[in-house]
Motif scaffolding. Structure first.
Motif, mmCIF file in Angstrom:
data_model
loop_
_atom_site.group_PDB
_atom_site.id
_atom_site.type_symbol
_atom_site.label_atom_id
_atom_site.label_comp_id
_atom_site.label_asym_id
_atom_site.label_seq_id
_atom_site.Cartn_x
_atom_site.Cartn_y
_atom_site.Cartn_z
ATOM 1 N N GLU A 60 0.844 -1.192 0.000
ATOM 2 C CA GLU A 60 0.000 0.000 0.000
ATOM 3 C C GLU A 60 0.879 1.241 0.000
ATOM 4 N N PHE A 61 0.519 2.216 -0.829
ATOM 5 C CA PHE A 61 1.268 3.463 -0.857
ATOM 6 C C PHE A 61 0.608 4.441 0.100
ATOM 7 N N ASP A 62 1.399 4.955 1.072
ATOM 8 C CA ASP A 62 0.846 5.791 2.130
ATOM 9 C C ASP A 62 1.017 7.286 1.890
ATOM 10 N N GLY A 63 1.541 7.657 0.714
ATOM 11 C CA GLY A 63 1.723 9.073 0.426
ATOM 12 C C GLY A 63 3.086 9.601 0.826
ATOM 13 N N ASN A 64 3.926 8.751 1.435
ATOM 14 C CA ASN A 64 5.276 9.151 1.807
ATOM 15 C C ASN A 64 6.189 9.000 0.590
ATOM 16 N N PRO A 65 6.846 10.081 0.146
ATOM 17 C CA PRO A 65 7.712 9.971 -1.028
ATOM 18 C C PRO A 65 8.788 8.896 -0.890
ATOM 19 N N ASN A 66 9.228 8.632 0.337
ATOM 20 C CA ASN A 66 10.272 7.628 0.538
ATOM 21 C C ASN A 66 9.781 6.208 0.262
ATOM 22 N N SER A 67 8.470 5.973 0.313
ATOM 23 C CA SER A 67 7.926 4.640 0.054
ATOM 24 C C SER A 67 7.350 4.506 -1.357
ATOM 25 N N TYR A 68 7.363 5.591 -2.102
ATOM 26 C CA TYR A 68 6.783 5.568 -3.453
ATOM 27 C C TYR A 68 7.543 4.614 -4.370
ATOM 28 N N LEU A 69 8.869 4.633 -4.299
ATOM 29 C CA LEU A 69 9.664 3.801 -5.194
ATOM 30 C C LEU A 69 9.407 2.318 -4.964
ATOM 31 N N MET A 70 9.238 1.928 -3.701
ATOM 32 C CA MET A 70 8.951 0.520 -3.399
ATOM 33 C C MET A 70 7.586 0.128 -3.949
ATOM 34 N N TRP A 71 6.605 1.014 -3.760
ATOM 35 C CA TRP A 71 5.269 0.740 -4.302
ATOM 36 C C TRP A 71 5.326 0.625 -5.817
ATOM 37 N N ARG A 72 6.003 1.553 -6.470
ATOM 38 C CA ARG A 72 6.083 1.557 -7.930
ATOM 39 C C ARG A 72 6.780 0.310 -8.457
ATOM 40 N N ALA A 73 7.846 -0.119 -7.755
ATOM 41 C CA ALA A 73 8.594 -1.296 -8.189
ATOM 42 C C ALA A 73 7.744 -2.562 -8.133
ATOM 43 N N SER A 74 6.703 -2.566 -7.302
ATOM 44 C CA SER A 74 5.794 -3.714 -7.229
ATOM 45 C C SER A 74 4.640 -3.574 -8.212
ATOM 46 N N PHE A 75 4.117 -2.364 -8.346
ATOM 47 C CA PHE A 75 2.922 -2.158 -9.171
ATOM 48 C C PHE A 75 3.211 -2.328 -10.662
ATOM 49 N N ILE A 76 4.356 -1.833 -11.129
ATOM 50 C CA ILE A 76 4.625 -1.876 -12.570
ATOM 51 C C ILE A 76 4.692 -3.302 -13.111
ATOM 52 N N PRO A 77 5.525 -4.198 -12.548
ATOM 53 C CA PRO A 77 5.577 -5.551 -13.117
ATOM 54 C C PRO A 77 4.329 -6.374 -12.855
ATOM 55 N N CYS A 78 3.677 -6.131 -11.730
ATOM 56 C CA CYS A 78 2.535 -6.970 -11.350
ATOM 57 C C CYS A 78 1.247 -6.543 -12.046
ATOM 58 N N VAL A 79 1.026 -5.244 -12.181
ATOM 59 C CA VAL A 79 -0.252 -4.740 -12.704
ATOM 60 C C VAL A 79 -0.071 -3.976 -14.013
ATOM 61 N N HIS A 80 0.807 -2.996 -13.994
ATOM 62 C CA HIS A 80 0.913 -2.092 -15.142
ATOM 63 C C HIS A 80 1.274 -2.829 -16.429
ATOM 64 N N ARG A 81 2.151 -3.819 -16.344
ATOM 65 C CA ARG A 81 2.600 -4.527 -17.543
ATOM 66 C C ARG A 81 1.730 -5.740 -17.871
ATOM 67 N N ALA A 82 0.691 -5.968 -17.109
ATOM 68 C CA ALA A 82 -0.211 -7.087 -17.384
ATOM 69 C C ALA A 82 -1.165 -6.713 -18.524
ATOM 70 N N SER A 83 -1.464 -7.669 -19.376
ATOM 71 C CA SER A 83 -2.363 -7.435 -20.504
ATOM 72 C C SER A 83 -3.804 -7.624 -20.061
ATOM 73 N N VAL A 84 -4.314 -6.652 -19.325
ATOM 74 C CA VAL A 84 -5.697 -6.703 -18.845
ATOM 75 C C VAL A 84 -6.380 -5.384 -19.166
ATOM 76 N N ASP A 85 -7.682 -5.380 -18.981
ATOM 77 C CA ASP A 85 -8.480 -4.187 -19.238
ATOM 78 C C ASP A 85 -7.986 -3.020 -18.375
ATOM 79 N N VAL A 86 -8.000 -1.825 -18.943
ATOM 80 C CA VAL A 86 -7.495 -0.660 -18.224
ATOM 81 C C VAL A 86 -8.289 -0.373 -16.961
ATOM 82 N N THR A 87 -9.568 -0.738 -16.943
ATOM 83 C CA THR A 87 -10.365 -0.496 -15.739
ATOM 84 C C THR A 87 -9.842 -1.310 -14.562
ATOM 85 N N ILE A 88 -9.278 -2.508 -14.834
ATOM 86 C CA ILE A 88 -8.680 -3.320 -13.772
ATOM 87 C C ILE A 88 -7.439 -2.625 -13.228
#
Length: 257
Positions: A60-88
């Protein structure tokens, strides 16, 4: 880094994608800032599978800039690069935003479940929480928090060498403009002060002998050489140390082998 409307100017390729399309094509990803501008993986994942996986693996991203990179590093490969509907993707992006942050809640309330809304959300996050610049600044802050280093302190020297190496790699590869030459010299001055004076003197003597200039790159190269020397010294000491049996006095009662 301001919030609100994104300051990223979309490239010319943005005109090639349809904002209301449900499935994001390769052209869409070219309109995003790095590292989001990577095409999705070829293997498809069902929406139900992605929702199940994301519920247990995404931080979960809590709005702290120091934790943003960790959140992004998980979200991009797991969700962003998945071939699913944009609403998901928008739904999971929303779910990973902490409800405890008022600023994030205001951000979530403005989500639009379209490709254009998804692109705007990504650009806003990058603008607000630093993006690539934040990565470099985080590396710098880690370096500044390192303890002082004495000559022969292998662990402390290894920490400096590895973290400085990551910093230099990011600085050269990300193409960010935040860290200029003046700030580089300021960081160098802070790091050289962490070396005890007899130890730091060796570094400057090394520069003089080699005809090199002081700076972060030569400091990294010198610490790498120091580590290699310490490793060889340790190996030699282990190889020349007498064994436990050899240190014992002769005992006539012990059987000969």
């Amino acid at each position: 880094m301001g919030g609100g409307v994104s300051q990223h100017a979309p490239p010319a390729s943005q005109a090639n994608f349809q904002p209301n399309a449900c499935t994001l094509g390769p052209e869409f990803y070219l309109t995003l800032p790095p590292p989001w501008n990577v095409r999705p993986q070829q293997a498809t994942v069902s929406a139900n599978e992605l929702l199940k996986i994301s519920a247990t693996t995404l931080p979960e991203f809590d709005g702290n800039p120091n934790s943003y990179l960790m959140w992004r590093a998980s979200f991009i490969p797991c969700v962003h690069r998945a071939s699913v509907d944009v609403t998901i993707k928008v739904l999971l992006l929303r779910k990973t935003m902490s409800q405890k942050s008022r600023r994030l809640q205001e951000f979530i309330d403005g989500f639009v479940m379209t490709a254009e809304g998804y692109r705007h959300a990504i650009n806003t996050l990058e603008d607000r929480y630093g993006g690539q610049d934040q990565l470099l600044l985080s590396r710098r802050n880690v370096l500044l928090r390192l303890p002082d280093i004495r000559a022969g302190d292998y662990k402390a020297l290894e920490a400096l060498q590895s973290r400085l190496g990551m910093f230099l790699l990011d600085w050269s590869s990300l193409g960010v403009s935040t860290f200029n030459e003046m700030e580089s010299q300021s960081l160098f001055a802070s790091l050289i002060q962490k070396l005890e004076e007899p130890f730091s003197q060796r570094y400057f003597e090394h520069l003089q002998n080699k005809g090199l200039r002081h700076g972060l790159q030569t400091l990294y190269e010198w610490t790498s050489e120091q580590l290699r020397t310490l490793r060889m010294t340790k190996r030699f000491a282990r190889g020349s140390a007498p064994t436990a049996a050899a240190r014992l006095p002769n005992d006539p009662s012990r059987p000969m082998r």
